[in-house]
Design an enzyme around this catalytic site. Structure first.
Site, short mmCIF file in Angstrom:
data_model
loop_
_atom_site.label_atom_id
_atom_site.label_comp_id
_atom_site.label_asym_id
_atom_site.label_seq_id
_atom_site.Cartn_x
_atom_site.Cartn_y
_atom_site.Cartn_z
N CYS A 60 29.68 47.95 33.98
CA CYS A 60 29.86 46.50 34.16
C CYS A 60 31.33 46.15 34.31
O CYS A 60 31.70 45.31 35.14
CB CYS A 60 29.26 45.74 32.99
SG CYS A 60 27.48 45.98 32.78
N ALA A 61 32.18 46.79 33.52
CA ALA A 61 33.62 46.56 33.62
C ALA A 61 34.14 47.00 34.97
O ALA A 61 34.90 46.27 35.63
CB ALA A 61 34.34 47.29 32.49
#
Length: 164
Positions: free
Chosen positions: A58-59
């Site tokens: 996600c990052a």
């Protein structure tokens, strides 16, 4: 079909298709104000959906959209998750995210239900699945990707090439 580490998961909510009008949904911004996504805004909207900014994929996804968004004209880029706005703000500050606005669906999961991306019946039950929607200036969905394996990144070029 969506999987998490190879196991099938269900999605709750209404499925959105390319060509549909993107539902207008209010989300919570970093300052706790409400910000709408979807609908007609006169700009393209890239709605980057992630389960949690506290995970590596996600990052990475958010950093890549931040990098690629810098060159997009007439386009707003969002990352939507169920993370609290405070955690989203800390992540964006630490990572130098300036071209993507973090928005949270934590209050009522209305975005997850309206876009059909709410996970149902898996270890990530209640979070949002990994997805990307691109909405044109008139409010139509021109690109949609529900990433088939939640632990994998989306097709960045596919999403960005839908912006004309």
């Amino acid at each position: 079909m969506v999987t998490f580490k190879g196991s099938s998961v269900k999605l709750a909510g209404k499925e959105i298709k390319v060509g549909d009008t993107a539902p207008k949904v209010e989300l919570v911004a970093g300052d706790l104000s409400l910000k709408s996504v979807g609908g007609s805004t006169g700009k393209y909207q890239v709605i980057n959906v992630v389960p949690s900014l506290d995970t590596g994929v996600c990052a990475t996804q958010t950093r890549k959209f931040n990098e690629k968004a810098a060159s997009l004209a007439n386009t707003e880029v969002f990352v939507v998750s169920l993370d609290l706005p405070f955690a989203q703000g800390r992540f964006c500050s630490t990572e130098g995210i300036k071209n993507v606005e973090a928005l949270s669906d934590f209050r009522n999961k209305k975005f997850g239900e309206s876009y059909g991306v709410l996970l149902d019946g898996s270890p990530l039950d209640g979070l949002l699945t990994r997805a990307v929607f691109v909405v044109d200036p008139q409010g139509k969905v021109v690109y949609k990707e529900i990433v088939s394996e939640i632990t994998e990144e989306p097709n960045y070029e596919g999403a960005l090439s839908s912006i004309k």
